[in-house]
Design an enzyme around this catalytic site. Structure first.
Site, PDB file in Angstrom:
ATOM      1  CG  ASP A   1      -2.044   1.017   1.127  1.00  0.00           C
ATOM      2  OD1 ASP A   1      -2.507   1.304   0.007  1.00  0.00           O
ATOM      3  OD2 ASP A   1      -2.464   1.543   2.174  1.00  0.00           O
TER       4      ASP A   1
ATOM      5  CB  SER B   1      -6.427   2.931   0.059  1.00  0.00           C
ATOM      6  OG  SER B   1      -5.064   3.279  -0.037  1.00  0.00           O
TER       7      SER B   1
ATOM      8  CD  GLN C   1      -4.633   1.192  -3.054  1.00  0.00           C
ATOM      9  OE1 GLN C   1      -4.136   2.284  -3.295  1.00  0.00           O
ATOM     10  NE2 GLN C   1      -4.259   0.451  -2.022  1.00  0.00           N
TER      11      GLN C   1
END
Length: 283
Positions: A196, A220, A270
């Site tokens: 991430d 996110s 993502q």
């Protein structure tokens, strides 16, 4: 890493410590990694994780631990499925579904690892940040210069305080610099944590946007991973990131993570919020 030692509370309930990453809320990768680890603690060791799909629902409170509630959805002959809710203050902040598979042989292919310089030939992100310390705006200085648990070496560095528009492609080596004595499941949970870092910034590059601009709101929204092979996060891994498109204040990024020997160990996807607040000063 201390943050990846979960405390069992009851059957299917676990507690993890919070951590700030220069932000006002919990770093999303930490919650994702801890949730995956919680799920794995209800699965036999001979069934490694092969995929996860998750949504970030609410900002996490860095002052409070996170409770992980694991739902044992299915235990099949070959596959085991778990659903995990990460809870703070009585409400879910994150939801994950993940699947584990009995190890078996099968056909294999992969996209070759890109030809990039070795990490030893690249400047570390920390060294680059220290070089520009005098240019860092006061409101960002503490967060920008704080020590990070993961070491990064970008293939093509970018000046985050004078960002130029560039193609939505990012490549960097990363590792946890301290040796980690842990099982392979913990290393995959740590890879989820690492995946991430800076990932959605790939979709921001064509627009000259960065996380450090006060007129940019980033978060996110969801995260997915597929695991192919074993790895160690205390050894160098290459992250190849590309964004196929952005719209509606959202950007999508795909990633491929390779071991140093060229083996593809994971794929990542993502979508993130990249909202530009009009009329605000970018600094």
């Amino acid at each position: 890493m201390q943050r990846f030692r979960l405390e069992p509370l009851e059957d299917n309930l676990f507690r993890g410590l919070s951590e700030a990453n220069g932000q006002s809320s919990i770093f999303g990768g930490l919650v994702a990694g801890q949730a995956l680890l919680a799920a794995s603690m209800t699965v036999p060791e001979d069934r490694p994780v092969h995929s996860l799909h998750a949504y970030f629902l609410r900002p996490g409170d860095i002052r409070q631990p996170v409770v992980y509630d694991v739902d044992r959805i299915r235990d099949g002959k070959s596959f085991t499925t778990r659903r995990v809710n990460a809870i703070q203050h009585g409400r879910p902040i994150f939801s994950l579904s993940t699947s584990f598979q009995v190890e078996e042989e099968g056909s294999r292919h992969q996209t070759p690892m890109p030809d990039v310089p070795a990490p030893e030939d690249l400047e570390s992100d920390e060294s680059a940040r220290l070089r520009v310390a005098d240019r860092i705006p006061e409101q960002f200085r503490a967060a920008f210069l704080r020590e990070r648990p993961v070491e990064f070496r970008p293939v093509t560095p970018r000046d985050v305080f004078a960002p130029e528009s560039r193609e939505p492609l990012k490549q960097f080596w990363f590792r946890v610099p301290d040796p980690i004595e842990a099982d392979r499941m913990t290393h995959k949970a740590l890879l989820t944590y690492c995946s991430d870092f800076g990932f959605m910034g790939t979709a921001m590059q064509p627009h000259g946007m960065t996380f450090w601009q006060s007129n940019v709101q980033c978060a996110s929204l969801d995260h997915a991973m597929w695991f192919y092979d074993d790895l160690r996060v205390d050894d160098w891994l290459l992250y190849h990131c590309e964004s196929p498109g952005a719209a509606g204040a959202r950007g999508l990024t795909f990633g491929a993570i390779y071991r140093r020997d060229g083996t593809l160990v994971a794929s990542v996807a993502q979508e993130g919020l990249m909202r530009l607040r009009p009329g605000e000063d970018p600094v």
